[in-house]
Design a protein around this motif. Structure first.
Motif, PDB file in Angstrom:
ATOM      1  N   VAL A   6       0.844  -1.204   0.000  1.00  0.00           N
ATOM      2  CA  VAL A   6       0.000   0.000   0.000  1.00  0.00           C
ATOM      3  C   VAL A   6       0.875   1.250   0.000  1.00  0.00           C
ATOM      4  O   VAL A   6       0.658   2.185  -0.771  1.00  0.00           O
ATOM      5  CB  VAL A   6      -0.959  -0.003   1.214  1.00  0.00           C
ATOM      6  N   LEU A   7       1.884   1.265   0.869  1.00  0.00           N
ATOM      7  CA  LEU A   7       2.779   2.422   0.935  1.00  0.00           C
ATOM      8  C   LEU A   7       3.506   2.645  -0.389  1.00  0.00           C
ATOM      9  O   LEU A   7       3.688   3.777  -0.822  1.00  0.00           O
ATOM     10  CB  LEU A   7       3.786   2.265   2.070  1.00  0.00           C
ATOM     11  N   LYS A   8       3.910   1.566  -1.046  1.00  0.00           N
ATOM     12  CA  LYS A   8       4.586   1.703  -2.333  1.00  0.00           C
ATOM     13  C   LYS A   8       3.674   2.401  -3.336  1.00  0.00           C
ATOM     14  O   LYS A   8       4.108   3.309  -4.063  1.00  0.00           O
ATOM     15  CB  LYS A   8       5.021   0.340  -2.870  1.00  0.00           C
ATOM     16  N   LYS A   9       2.397   2.013  -3.370  1.00  0.00           N
ATOM     17  CA  LYS A   9       1.451   2.645  -4.293  1.00  0.00           C
ATOM     18  C   LYS A   9       1.299   4.132  -3.990  1.00  0.00           C
ATOM     19  O   LYS A   9       1.195   4.954  -4.897  1.00  0.00           O
ATOM     20  CB  LYS A   9       0.094   1.936  -4.232  1.00  0.00           C
ATOM     21  N   ILE A  10       1.299   4.470  -2.696  1.00  0.00           N
ATOM     22  CA  ILE A  10       1.191   5.886  -2.323  1.00  0.00           C
ATOM     23  C   ILE A  10       2.424   6.646  -2.786  1.00  0.00           C
ATOM     24  O   ILE A  10       2.318   7.713  -3.394  1.00  0.00           O
ATOM     25  CB  ILE A  10       0.994   6.035  -0.796  1.00  0.00           C
TER      26      ILE A  10
ATOM     27  N   LEU B 272     -15.384  14.557  -1.562  1.00  0.00           N
ATOM     28  CA  LEU B 272     -15.755  13.286  -0.953  1.00  0.00           C
ATOM     29  C   LEU B 272     -14.511  12.417  -0.847  1.00  0.00           C
ATOM     30  O   LEU B 272     -13.734  12.323  -1.805  1.00  0.00           O
ATOM     31  CB  LEU B 272     -16.825  12.581  -1.791  1.00  0.00           C
ATOM     32  N   LEU B 273     -14.310  11.783   0.315  1.00  0.00           N
ATOM     33  CA  LEU B 273     -13.196  10.862   0.528  1.00  0.00           C
ATOM     34  C   LEU B 273     -13.758   9.450   0.683  1.00  0.00           C
ATOM     35  O   LEU B 273     -14.007   8.975   1.792  1.00  0.00           O
ATOM     36  CB  LEU B 273     -12.415  11.259   1.795  1.00  0.00           C
ATOM     37  N   PRO B 274     -13.987   8.753  -0.425  1.00  0.00           N
ATOM     38  CA  PRO B 274     -14.513   7.394  -0.335  1.00  0.00           C
ATOM     39  C   PRO B 274     -13.437   6.430   0.164  1.00  0.00           C
ATOM     40  O   PRO B 274     -12.244   6.730   0.096  1.00  0.00           O
ATOM     41  CB  PRO B 274     -14.931   7.067  -1.765  1.00  0.00           C
ATOM     42  N   PRO B 275     -13.844   5.257   0.660  1.00  0.00           N
ATOM     43  CA  PRO B 275     -12.859   4.264   1.084  1.00  0.00           C
ATOM     44  C   PRO B 275     -11.901   3.932  -0.056  1.00  0.00           C
ATOM     45  O   PRO B 275     -12.310   3.790  -1.200  1.00  0.00           O
ATOM     46  CB  PRO B 275     -13.713   3.038   1.447  1.00  0.00           C
ATOM     47  N   GLY B 276     -10.618   3.878   0.269  1.00  0.00           N
ATOM     48  CA  GLY B 276      -9.612   3.563  -0.721  1.00  0.00           C
ATOM     49  C   GLY B 276      -9.068   4.770  -1.461  1.00  0.00           C
ATOM     50  O   GLY B 276      -8.163   4.643  -2.278  1.00  0.00           O
ATOM     51  N   SER B 277      -9.625   5.951  -1.190  1.00  0.00           N
ATOM     52  CA  SER B 277      -9.146   7.142  -1.894  1.00  0.00           C
ATOM     53  C   SER B 277      -7.864   7.668  -1.260  1.00  0.00           C
ATOM     54  O   SER B 277      -7.614   7.497  -0.074  1.00  0.00           O
ATOM     55  CB  SER B 277     -10.221   8.237  -1.891  1.00  0.00           C
ATOM     56  N   LEU B 278      -7.070   8.290  -2.092  1.00  0.00           N
ATOM     57  CA  LEU B 278      -5.826   8.920  -1.656  1.00  0.00           C
ATOM     58  C   LEU B 278      -5.950  10.398  -1.956  1.00  0.00           C
ATOM     59  O   LEU B 278      -6.269  10.780  -3.077  1.00  0.00           O
ATOM     60  CB  LEU B 278      -4.624   8.337  -2.419  1.00  0.00           C
ATOM     61  N   TYR B 279      -5.756  11.231  -0.937  1.00  0.00           N
ATOM     62  CA  TYR B 279      -5.754  12.663  -1.183  1.00  0.00           C
ATOM     63  C   TYR B 279      -4.388  13.227  -0.831  1.00  0.00           C
ATOM     64  O   TYR B 279      -3.690  12.710   0.026  1.00  0.00           O
ATOM     65  CB  TYR B 279      -6.876  13.390  -0.420  1.00  0.00           C
ATOM     66  N   ILE B 280      -4.024  14.282  -1.556  1.00  0.00           N
ATOM     67  CA  ILE B 280      -2.723  14.908  -1.367  1.00  0.00           C
ATOM     68  C   ILE B 280      -2.966  16.402  -1.187  1.00  0.00           C
ATOM     69  O   ILE B 280      -3.674  17.021  -1.985  1.00  0.00           O
ATOM     70  CB  ILE B 280      -1.804  14.662  -2.587  1.00  0.00           C
TER      71      ILE B 280
END
Length: 168
Positions: A52-56, A126-134
């Protein structure tokens, strides 16, 4: 298809949620920071977390070529668990305490994030489950941001359940 992570949370009585944060911004929460990825995670948890961290980090511009990904050793990962009534009140981050960039992976209940520079300069996402915000730059330090426990998004209720956020 990803499982509904909200179903993995225990009832709120099973957690030791804090009523208020030292700075008065967060309520109904648990939090911790992680700097090492061996303890307290077992091998499967560690592998999943690192993937997960790698994807981020790739989303933030890191190279996807590294096979044996390890997060940067100079950073702490912040884990924030909000109760069903937990919220983050309007605030602007302190750059000295939190750095120039904030990336958040939302898990659990969807929530609405509000950003406001003035009454005439505001928006919500909207911050749905699984979303990444920056958040960085102007959005990070010129806009107050908040995440209420419940809100409406396009005429429907959002929130009201537990939410877990990972800030690497």
């Amino acid at each position: 298809m990803h499982p509904n992570i909200s179903s993995l949370f225990l009832p709120k009585e099973c957690y030791g949620f804090h009523s208020g944060h030292f700075d008065g911004v967060i309520s109904g929460y648990r939090e911790t920071t992680v700097s090492r990825f061996d303890d307290p995670f077992d091998a499967n948890e560690r592998t999943t977390l690192l993937a997960v961290l790698k994807k981020i980090y790739v989303a933030l511009g890191a190279s996807d070529e590294s096979v044996g990904f390890e997060p940067p050793t100079h950073l702490l990962m912040h884990l924030l668990h909000l109760s069903s009534s937990g919220r983050i009140d309007p605030h602007v981050d302190n750059i000295e305490a939190s750095g120039g960039l904030l990336a958040g992976l939302s898990l659990g209940s969807e929530r609405v994030m509000h950003l406001e520079r003035s009454k005439d300069d505001a928006f919500s996402v909207l911050l749905p489950p699984g979303s990444l915000y920056i958040q960085r730059g102007t959005v990070r330090f010129d806009y107050k941001h908040s995440i209420p426990a419940e809100d409406t998004w396009q005429s429907r209720l959002a929130g009201g359940q537990q939410r877990y956020n990972i800030h690497p």
